[in-house]
Design an enzyme around this catalytic site. Sequence first.
Site, PDB file in Angstrom:
ATOM      1  N   LYS A 192       0.835  -1.203   0.000  1.00  0.00           N
ATOM      2  CA  LYS A 192       0.000   0.000   0.000  1.00  0.00           C
ATOM      3  C   LYS A 192       0.865   1.247   0.000  1.00  0.00           C
ATOM      4  O   LYS A 192       1.998   1.214   0.477  1.00  0.00           O
ATOM      5  CB  LYS A 192      -0.874   0.016   1.275  1.00  0.00           C
ATOM      6  CG  LYS A 192      -2.007  -0.979   1.285  1.00  0.00           C
ATOM      7  CD  LYS A 192      -2.826  -0.836   2.559  1.00  0.00           C
ATOM      8  CE  LYS A 192      -3.980  -1.830   2.591  1.00  0.00           C
ATOM      9  NZ  LYS A 192      -4.970  -1.618   1.534  1.00  0.00           N
ATOM     10  N   ARG A 251     -10.234 -11.508   1.697  1.00  0.00           N
ATOM     11  CA  ARG A 251     -11.073 -12.569   1.131  1.00  0.00           C
ATOM     12  C   ARG A 251     -10.372 -13.922   1.165  1.00  0.00           C
ATOM     13  O   ARG A 251     -11.023 -14.961   1.222  1.00  0.00           O
ATOM     14  CB  ARG A 251     -11.534 -12.182  -0.280  1.00  0.00           C
ATOM     15  CG  ARG A 251     -10.444 -12.035  -1.284  1.00  0.00           C
ATOM     16  CD  ARG A 251     -10.881 -11.213  -2.500  1.00  0.00           C
ATOM     17  NE  ARG A 251     -10.891  -9.774  -2.212  1.00  0.00           N
ATOM     18  CZ  ARG A 251     -11.242  -8.842  -3.099  1.00  0.00           C
ATOM     19  NH1 ARG A 251     -11.612  -9.177  -4.327  1.00  0.00           N
ATOM     20  NH2 ARG A 251     -11.234  -7.572  -2.758  1.00  0.00           N
TER      21      ARG A 251
HETATM   22  N1  BES Z   1      -8.132  -3.766   4.331  1.00  0.00           N
HETATM   23  C1  BES Z   1      -8.311  -3.383   2.985  1.00  0.00           C
HETATM   24  C2  BES Z   1      -9.630  -2.659   2.735  1.00  0.00           C
HETATM   25  C3  BES Z   1      -9.743  -1.272   3.312  1.00  0.00           C
HETATM   26  C4  BES Z   1      -9.444  -0.175   2.537  1.00  0.00           C
HETATM   27  C5  BES Z   1     -10.191  -1.068   4.611  1.00  0.00           C
HETATM   28  C6  BES Z   1      -9.567   1.093   3.052  1.00  0.00           C
HETATM   29  C7  BES Z   1     -10.307   0.200   5.118  1.00  0.00           C
HETATM   30  C8  BES Z   1     -10.013   1.282   4.340  1.00  0.00           C
HETATM   31  C9  BES Z   1      -8.286  -4.613   2.084  1.00  0.00           C
HETATM   32  O1  BES Z   1      -7.482  -5.641   2.509  1.00  0.00           O
HETATM   33  C10 BES Z   1      -7.749  -4.151   0.775  1.00  0.00           C
HETATM   34  O2  BES Z   1      -6.601  -3.814   0.711  1.00  0.00           O
HETATM   35  N2  BES Z   1      -8.599  -4.123  -0.250  1.00  0.00           N
HETATM   36  C11 BES Z   1      -8.232  -3.684  -1.529  1.00  0.00           C
HETATM   37  C12 BES Z   1      -8.716  -4.665  -2.551  1.00  0.00           C
HETATM   38  C13 BES Z   1      -8.223  -4.404  -3.918  1.00  0.00           C
HETATM   39  C14 BES Z   1      -6.758  -4.754  -3.992  1.00  0.00           C
HETATM   40  C15 BES Z   1      -9.035  -5.201  -4.886  1.00  0.00           C
HETATM   41  C16 BES Z   1      -8.864  -2.308  -1.775  1.00  0.00           C
HETATM   42  O3  BES Z   1     -10.021  -2.130  -1.414  1.00  0.00           O
HETATM   43  O4  BES Z   1      -8.191  -1.441  -2.291  1.00  0.00           O
HETATM   44 MN    MN Z   2      -5.475  -5.442   1.846  1.00  0.00          MN
END
Ligand code: BES
Ligand code: MN
Length: 479
Positions: free
Chosen positions: A260, A334
């Site tokens: 990230k 997931r």
């Molecule tokens: N934990 C994150 C989702 C999230 C994002 C929670 C912002 C709280 C605030 C999850 O594991 C994630 O990284 N999701 C990705 C999925 C994508 C790579 C398809 C996302 O939502 O960007």
């Molecule tokens: Mn994630």
Amino acid sequence: MQITSTTQPAAATDADTIAVGVFDGEDIAHDVADGTLQRLLDRGEARRAFKRLAVAHAEEKRWIVVGLGERGRFDPERARIAAATVHARALELGTATLCWEVPHHLDDAGVAALVEGTVLAGYRFDRYRNHPDDDGAALEGLIVSAHHETAATVETAAVVTAAQNRARDLQNAPGNELTPERLGRRAQEIAAEAEGLTCEILGEQDIRALGMGAFAAVAQGSVQDAQLIQLRYEGPDAGGPLLALVGKAVTFDAGGISIKPALKMSEMKFDMSGGAAVLEAIGAIARLRLPIRVLGVVGATENMPDGGAMKPGDIVRASNGTTIEIVNTDAEGRLVLADCLAHAVAHGAERIVDLATLTGAIVSALGTSHAGLMSNDDEWNGRLEAAAQASGELLWRLPLHPTYAEVIKGRYADIVNVVETRKAGSIAAAEFLHRFVGDVPWAHLDIAGTANDTGAPYAGQGGSGFGVRLLVELARRLN
Ligand code: BES
Ligand code: MN
Ligand code: ZN
């Protein structure tokens, strides 16, 4: 905070501060002897408009008069907000014990909401501060005074909100403190604190040995041992379907190799919020001795990049045999949930709810007031919606449909963990999870927007504890 109820008049309690609400078009119901409170209203210093406050001193006590607005618009959410508003002023005034004089004709949900608003507003996380602001001031006591008996309502609200605040403690704890093992220890504590609960924890080796290749893939990039935390509750005269509550508990989500950006990465300590809500809700369900059976399954791990970490393109096999191509290592929730859901199904789950901070897309779609609700069963979906209405932890349904399920089909494996178009990201994630529950009535709650920093008047900063009230309400309505 000591929370009690009484049918004595508020003035007769040993509270030093009394909260008196007044609706539009109504007057002070029980005034002090010389009519001080009504006089404040008549002179316009106290107002009936929602959340307006005035303070008076009489009969050796402080009186906070709070406007409640129109009676017809007053609902539990407004009661929580009014309680939080009063709480803030009461603390400023140095209150030790606050008594709420319950307005006439307020129903049980309204009474509960006064307790909830006060307890949630009173939450603070200053464990790490050497010099907390206002020296960590807190109410010592809350008394609910009503003409009718409210003991059971007040006691239930106290149990549930205490659990919600404990979930917030888990959420707010930083990733270096709240590791998967620490979360497991909290689950063991919860099991020891109430009757009918047992806790069983599997470590990373067991997870691998059980064939949970998706969960294990996430865990392999971290030096912290992953934990599959199971809490079982068997209530007195338990009947009805076995309710499985499944939670995502990624104690820190760096994204893995698909790392990230640095901005706001610290917020990814909240990525265990679903698991925290599940554990503390089951603790509250057990304290309330609800006559049901619950299986809690929480997948706890970090998602980190290291030399052993899973890589984009890796293919893993989940415990139900499904193969998954990992296109993006940041879609780890997931993967964890896939094996946790399959585990719940294999252990006889007849109704399933999962809670997960799963997608940023749900924050774009719904913001911070509603969690996304996706379900394969209309009846079960309706139960969730009813519990959401009653608890004030709101949900909004998004569709599942074969067209969405189609897009997660893989080129090299059965399914992919991310669809490159990124269309309908929250639904695509739900369709992924759908593959692991089959036909068991299931509801997926995407709480990425509601878990923390929602700006709600009573729990707006840091962890919100979202899901605890909702899950307990669902459980109370189960049979
Ligand atoms: N934990 C994150 C989702 C999230 C994002 C929670 C912002 C709280 C605030 C999850 O594991 C994630 O990284 N999701 C990705 C999925 C994508 C790579 C398809 C996302 O939502 O960007
Ligand atoms: Mn994630
Ligand atoms: Zn995550």
